[in-house]
Every structure is written in structure tokens, then in C-alpha cells.
Design a protein around this motif. Structure first.
Motif, PDB file in Angstrom:
ATOM      1  N   UNK A 178      15.921  -7.666   4.466  1.00  0.00           N
ATOM      2  CA  UNK A 178      15.448  -6.315   4.180  1.00  0.00           C
ATOM      3  C   UNK A 178      14.382  -6.324   3.090  1.00  0.00           C
ATOM      4  N   UNK A 179      14.610  -7.095   2.029  1.00  0.00           N
ATOM      5  CA  UNK A 179      13.616  -7.193   0.951  1.00  0.00           C
ATOM      6  C   UNK A 179      12.309  -7.753   1.493  1.00  0.00           C
ATOM      7  N   UNK A 180      12.385  -8.793   2.319  1.00  0.00           N
ATOM      8  CA  UNK A 180      11.180  -9.401   2.886  1.00  0.00           C
ATOM      9  C   UNK A 180      10.419  -8.395   3.754  1.00  0.00           C
ATOM     10  N   UNK A 181      11.134  -7.666   4.607  1.00  0.00           N
ATOM     11  CA  UNK A 181      10.489  -6.705   5.503  1.00  0.00           C
ATOM     12  C   UNK A 181       9.896  -5.541   4.723  1.00  0.00           C
ATOM     13  N   UNK A 182      10.650  -4.986   3.779  1.00  0.00           N
ATOM     14  CA  UNK A 182      10.149  -3.851   2.994  1.00  0.00           C
ATOM     15  C   UNK A 182       8.924  -4.263   2.184  1.00  0.00           C
ATOM     16  N   UNK A 183       8.965  -5.457   1.605  1.00  0.00           N
ATOM     17  CA  UNK A 183       7.812  -5.943   0.850  1.00  0.00           C
ATOM     18  C   UNK A 183       6.593  -6.092   1.737  1.00  0.00           C
ATOM     19  N   UNK A 184       6.774  -6.682   2.905  1.00  0.00           N
ATOM     20  CA  UNK A 184       5.641  -6.865   3.817  1.00  0.00           C
ATOM     21  C   UNK A 184       5.103  -5.524   4.281  1.00  0.00           C
ATOM     22  N   UNK A 185       5.996  -4.579   4.608  1.00  0.00           N
ATOM     23  CA  UNK A 185       5.546  -3.256   5.060  1.00  0.00           C
ATOM     24  C   UNK A 185       4.782  -2.528   3.958  1.00  0.00           C
ATOM     25  N   UNK A 186       5.278  -2.597   2.733  1.00  0.00           N
ATOM     26  CA  UNK A 186       4.582  -1.911   1.638  1.00  0.00           C
ATOM     27  C   UNK A 186       3.250  -2.582   1.331  1.00  0.00           C
TER      28      UNK A 186
END
Length: 135
Positions: free
Chosen positions: A113-121
């Protein structure tokens, strides 16, 4: 736009982050962390290399943007189902799901989740920079 050397290195680092997530998933099969400390260490290092690479990209090319847009889908289509399969295998190997595997799976999903949220932001930041460059 052309792909420059820095972009290639950063893409490789983001892929290392994805491989780090794979290494982090492997301890789900074990019953305690000491059995798979090497996988956890290598996966954590790879994960953090990928996170640093995401933050280092300052002037993304069109290739960089398309690659960054693809990574979250890759994570949800590969890493998340793989962790469920590993949890299932762990339950078969240990005649039931060990408490460690459940706890570790939850922590692993938080890494995803952290990886995906970081990439999306960061994708939103890169989109604004990309539009600024081309206006």
C-alpha cells in the motif's frame, strides 16, 4: 522524448523496489522471522532503493510517466495475488495458517500500500511537471 541514462538507472531502481517487494513476501512461508531474515533484509533494502528512486525523478520523460503509471497495476496484479498464494501454501505446509504468517502478511500488504500510494502521488507530481514543461 528520448530516454536518458538517468531515467534508465531510476527505472532499474524502481524495478529493484518491486523485486524487493517479492523478497519481502517470501517470509510468509516461514514460521518465524529468524528463518528468513536474509529475505527480509534484502527485500527491505530493495524496497527502500525503489522508494528513493521514485522520489529522485525530478524531470520525468514520457517513458518515465508511462512506466510509473504501470507500476501500481503490476503490484495489484502480481504482488497481491502472489502473497495470497503464499499464505495459502503456508497454511498447507503448517496444517493451518500460523499466526506469524497472518501478522507478516498484514505488514507486507502495508508495504504494498505504501509503495502504491507513493507511486500514485508522485505520478500526480510528475504529471504537473510534465504539463508545465510542455506548456
Amino acid at each position: 522524448m528520448e530516454l536518458i541514462g538517468g531515467d534508465v538507472i531510476l527505472f532499474a531502481c524502481i524495478l529493484i523496489g518491486s523485486i524487493g517487494l517479492t523478497m519481502l513476501a517470501l517470509p510468509i512461508l516461514e514460521t518465524n522471522l529468524s528463518d528468513s531474515l536474509a529475505f527480509f533484509t534484502l527485500g527491505g533494502i530493495g524496497f527502500f532503493i525503489g522508494m528513493i528512486a521514485i522520489f529522485v525523478i525530478r524531470h520525468p520523460s514520457a517513458y518515465a510517466r508511462s512506466f510509473i503509471k504501470f507500476v501500481p497495476y503490476f503490484i495489484f496484479l502480481f504482488h497481491f495475488p502472489a502473497s495470497l498464494v503464499l499464505l495459502w501454501i503456508s497454511s498447507i505446509r503448517h496444517d493451518g495458517v500460523p499466526e506469524f504468517a497472518l501478522d507478516y502478511t498484514f505488514v507486507y500488504w502495508m508495504f504494498l500500500l505504501v509503495f502504491v500510494v507513493t507511486i500514485k502521488s508522485m505520478d500526480q507530481v510528475h504529471l504537473r511537471q510534465f504539463e508545465k514543461i510542455h506548456d
